[in-house]
Design an enzyme around this catalytic site. Sequence first.
Site, mmCIF file in Angstrom:
data_model
loop_
_atom_site.group_PDB
_atom_site.id
_atom_site.type_symbol
_atom_site.label_atom_id
_atom_site.label_comp_id
_atom_site.label_asym_id
_atom_site.label_seq_id
_atom_site.Cartn_x
_atom_site.Cartn_y
_atom_site.Cartn_z
ATOM 1 N N SER A 63 41.921 20.158 76.140
ATOM 2 C CA SER A 63 40.513 20.195 75.726
ATOM 3 C C SER A 63 39.990 18.876 75.166
ATOM 4 O O SER A 63 38.802 18.752 74.904
ATOM 5 C CB SER A 63 40.290 21.296 74.684
ATOM 6 N N LYS A 100 39.724 18.923 67.344
ATOM 7 C CA LYS A 100 38.401 18.825 67.952
ATOM 8 C C LYS A 100 37.626 17.717 67.251
ATOM 9 O O LYS A 100 38.036 17.207 66.222
ATOM 10 C CB LYS A 100 37.622 20.152 67.778
#
Lengths: 145, 421
Positions: A63, A100
């Site tokens: 991701s 993230k």
Amino acid sequence: MRVVECYELAKELTCLQIPLFYHSVVAGFPSPASDYVEKKLDINELIIKNPDYTFFVRVRGQSMNKAGLLDDDILVVDKSVLPAEGRLVVVYVNGENTVKRIHYVGDRVHLVPESEQSEFKTLIIDPFNDTFEIFGVVIASMRKY
Amino acid sequence: MFLLADVQSMYVSVHQIFEPSLNQVPVVVLSNNDGCVVALCAKSKSIGIRRGDPLFKIKDLVRIHTVTVLSSQYALYADLSARLMRCLSTFSPDVEVYSIDEAFLGLEGFTAYDLTAYGRCIKDTVKQNTGLPINIGIAPTKTLAKIANRLAKKEPANAGVLYLATKAEQEEALKKVAVEDVWGIGRQYAQKLQNAGITTAYQLSCQPVEWARKHLGGIVGMRLVQELRGISCIQLELFPSIKQSIASTKSFGKPIRDFWELSEAVATYTTRAAEKLRQQQSCVNVITVFIHTSPFADGQNYYANSASFTLPTASDDTGELIHYANCILRRIFQSGHSFKKAGVIFTNLVQRDRVQTNLFETRDRVRSKKAMDALDAINTKLGSGKVSFAAAGIEKPWKMKAAYQSPRYTTRWDELMTASI
């Protein structure tokens, strides 16, 4: 409980060798380079600012590959760095550790992926329903080839 | 002025840094050999588990309340402790590392500071930078700082930081603490005090100094009462004191019946004790070895024995010490038993530069020192146990069992914390 011993973090690695002489001095002509000898390059110095607050985390997944974090990389995480807007953070969310980019939008925290693949979505933290904790800020990633 | 910082349930808190899911469930950490509970969180305490409970005793509670059970991971605790102490040392030039999770800071000269705010700053910074939750007590004496720390922890209104600035605040605090919870009052003195009608720390602080000298062990008792009254008698110990005896003892993961296996264990413990000996530059005069079978196993006669040997010349040479330990073991070993525990104890230590040598000495001390220095240097650089004496064994099947081990997140590349991205 009494302290048995305390271990120093990678003492040899942060101990920089500064050569005293470029080569052993023989009677006669000294090396013209001896005034310019510099200390050796040390990876620790380049990457780690606060060894006492630095931890390593291995990552798996896709991701964040657009941000340069690839599967099986080792991230260098400094807990003393504040998780400011736009930084890459290691976080614990709803039972899982993940990495993230953090954004503060209004009064909400957004955890944003950066991937070539489109299946990953931004997570907006709901302070009433989500368990959320920041482990630390990513200051470097390490990869061997 | 003294500040005492200590970590809340250190072993549990360390695991929670790397596995935050442990914050939501009851957790216990077990001692060596997964014997008994050595640390637990508030949730575990609330369901009736206590420190010291053996694992087999709490098995039902563990099952019913899905308690997470963890083996001790000392490599991890030692590393986090070192980080904690280095972080604390940024707040004061004087730090006394009291134990693996506690330190005293000297706040001499911090007169312009709002100490409560400073304490809060230290607590928040330690939590941010290391992940460890600490409680802080601040007071004019070490004993009062311990009391402040206890109340900082126990009274939620304090939010983990308590500064006993005035005599009135100190007295109020002392009234809330039972006499057996005062630093330096053990079970026996506590009983004695309770029999004399002294039940709170405040009542103890009101005792005349002469009474304390007579009934609480002389000058130590006097100092204790003075400290409770706000008169500082105990200084910061900034330099670790040299140990007077060194022991290396552990129970076995599985019982040993064989002499050779037992001698391997004893050689290993001797090696460890000798390392500690050399670390403080001492030599040993008297070695004691003990062995015993399990005191709890039924159908077995309990056998325990020990013997001591006084060396002709004090030594710190592992090879020589293993030889003597083995001789002692031969004398006390008896076949037909399943041994549960062994230990090696060094007493009558002397500093290396003060050793009295022997007229009939045959050992080459200079060569032995070179060999030991080299051995220690290699083991420090490449990892403990990299080079060892063959007598200590290779396989070591009797080593501690630890069925619920966590990874060594901060000391092994192949055991790092992972995140999925």
